[in-house]
Motif scaffolding. Structure first.
Motif, PDB file in Angstrom:
ATOM      1  N   GLY A 185       0.781  -1.223   0.000  1.00  0.00           N
ATOM      2  CA  GLY A 185       0.000   0.000   0.000  1.00  0.00           C
ATOM      3  C   GLY A 185       0.813   1.272   0.000  1.00  0.00           C
ATOM      4  O   GLY A 185       0.256   2.363   0.186  1.00  0.00           O
ATOM      5  N   ASP A 186       2.110   1.162  -0.224  1.00  0.00           N
ATOM      6  CA  ASP A 186       2.971   2.341  -0.252  1.00  0.00           C
ATOM      7  C   ASP A 186       2.854   2.991  -1.631  1.00  0.00           C
ATOM      8  O   ASP A 186       3.314   2.432  -2.632  1.00  0.00           O
ATOM      9  CB  ASP A 186       4.416   1.937   0.021  1.00  0.00           C
ATOM     10  N   ALA A 187       2.239   4.166  -1.688  1.00  0.00           N
ATOM     11  CA  ALA A 187       1.982   4.815  -2.976  1.00  0.00           C
ATOM     12  C   ALA A 187       3.263   5.242  -3.668  1.00  0.00           C
ATOM     13  O   ALA A 187       3.331   5.242  -4.907  1.00  0.00           O
ATOM     14  CB  ALA A 187       1.069   6.027  -2.779  1.00  0.00           C
ATOM     15  N   ALA A 188       4.268   5.600  -2.912  1.00  0.00           N
ATOM     16  CA  ALA A 188       5.540   6.013  -3.516  1.00  0.00           C
ATOM     17  C   ALA A 188       6.277   4.807  -4.080  1.00  0.00           C
ATOM     18  O   ALA A 188       6.721   4.806  -5.232  1.00  0.00           O
ATOM     19  CB  ALA A 188       6.401   6.747  -2.499  1.00  0.00           C
ATOM     20  N   ALA A 189       6.400   3.749  -3.274  1.00  0.00           N
ATOM     21  CA  ALA A 189       7.150   2.573  -3.697  1.00  0.00           C
ATOM     22  C   ALA A 189       6.504   1.869  -4.886  1.00  0.00           C
ATOM     23  O   ALA A 189       7.196   1.288  -5.732  1.00  0.00           O
ATOM     24  CB  ALA A 189       7.293   1.598  -2.537  1.00  0.00           C
ATOM     25  N   SER A 190       5.192   1.920  -4.992  1.00  0.00           N
ATOM     26  CA  SER A 190       4.480   1.258  -6.084  1.00  0.00           C
ATOM     27  C   SER A 190       4.478   2.072  -7.368  1.00  0.00           C
ATOM     28  O   SER A 190       4.066   1.578  -8.421  1.00  0.00           O
ATOM     29  CB  SER A 190       3.034   0.981  -5.672  1.00  0.00           C
ATOM     30  N   GLY A 191       4.905   3.332  -7.293  1.00  0.00           N
ATOM     31  CA  GLY A 191       4.875   4.208  -8.448  1.00  0.00           C
ATOM     32  C   GLY A 191       3.564   4.941  -8.616  1.00  0.00           C
ATOM     33  O   GLY A 191       3.414   5.773  -9.522  1.00  0.00           O
ATOM     34  N   LEU A 192       2.593   4.648  -7.736  1.00  0.00           N
ATOM     35  CA  LEU A 192       1.274   5.254  -7.859  1.00  0.00           C
ATOM     36  C   LEU A 192       1.295   6.758  -7.626  1.00  0.00           C
ATOM     37  O   LEU A 192       0.668   7.526  -8.376  1.00  0.00           O
ATOM     38  CB  LEU A 192       0.311   4.579  -6.884  1.00  0.00           C
TER      39      LEU A 192
END
Length: 289
Positions: A216-223
């Motif tokens: 759920g990490d928006a930064a790590a997922s690229g989201l």
């Protein structure tokens, strides 16, 4: 088109054929995919209301998709209504269960759906799409930004229901407001709703998988970066109309790690906005292609 006094049936507008549920299920419901069931109903008040009710009653599994050919009481943000002629758009809701993802990160799911919808529609319809924070889908018509879709998320059961509505084939005389648009009026190369729906659901599955894999990490997922890249609200002066009647004017400078819109105000402060209506006042727009 059928004369106004002709009886209504699912073939009454040949420019707007009904969805082929068998073909959609064949293309989307596979053992290795997110989507577990897909139902198409002729008409309902709101797919979000219906699916949320099922989820609260334990009758919806993750990956359930509910599509309506017509919504008579569709809901947008802030309890606004959403209506359109039968079979003129995509009106559907999905049920997701983020499971062990920290609940404080679930607020990214509607924004994730915005990125997925914009990406899927841009590829399948051949129309440049952008996002107005938090969850409006924009197209450009005659040099003007027009809202052609919206997204609404709500907690239900053990997960979250996400509703997506997109104006696909609306004609100019059918638009509900001067600020509204449709994919057809924006020059879409395809308005085949089955193609568009498959593209959006596959894009949603892809982005949801990335986000879950990153806990759920928006930064790590690229989201977070993808949302910012496609957000037409950034780098322009906006007015945020906040809950309770207050308002805030500033330059939209970032989307923070919680999905909030960060405004730089005249007093030199940076103020995060978590909820409210955003009015674009002036400045450049971004785009998702």
């Amino acid at each position: 088109m059928t004369p106004p006094d002709a009886p209504h049936n699912r073939w009454s507008d040949l420019d707007r054929p009904p969805l082929n549920v068998t073909a959609l299920r064949r293309g989307l419901l596979r053992p290795d995919t997110l989507w577990t069931s897909l139902e198409v109903v002729e008409s309902t008040g709101s797919t979000n209301t219906d699916l949320a009710g099922r989820a609260r009653g334990g009758a919806a599994a993750e990956g359930t998709v509910l599509v309506a050919e017509e919504q008579t009481a569709g809901r947008g943000r802030l309890e606004r209504t959403w209506t359109a002629p039968p079979r003129s758009g995509l009106f559907f809701s999905v049920y997701l269960e983020p499971g062990d993802i920290p609940v404080e990160r679930w607020g990214w799911v509607p924004l994730l759906a915005g990125v997925a919808a914009a990406t899927g529609l841009a590829k399948s319809a051949g129309v440049d799409m952008s996002l107005k924070w938090p969850n409006d889908l924009l197209v450009t018509m005659e040099g003007q930004e027009r809202k052609t879709g919206g997204i609404l998320g709500e907690f239900a059961g053990d997960g979250i229901v996400v509703g997506i509505g997109v104006n696909v084939s609306l004609r100019a005389d059918e638009l509900p407001a001067p600020t509204a648009g449709s994919l057809a009026l924006a020059g879409a190369v395809s308005t085949d709703r089955e193609t568009l729906l498959r593209a959006v659901l596959r894009s949603l599955e892809d982005w949801y998988g990335r986000w879950k894999a990153a806990d759920g990490d928006a930064a790590a997922s690229g989201l977070q970066a993808a949302y910012a890249a496609g957000c037409a609200t950034l780098d322009r002066t906006v007015r945020a109309e906040l809950p309770g009647g207050a308002s805030l004017v500033g330059e939209a400078v970032a989307i923070d790690g919680d999905g909030r819109l960060v405004l730089s105000t005249e007093d030199g402060l940076q103020r995060p906005v978590s909820a409210g209506d955003i009015v674009h006042l002036r400045g450049a727009a971004g785009g998702l292609t």
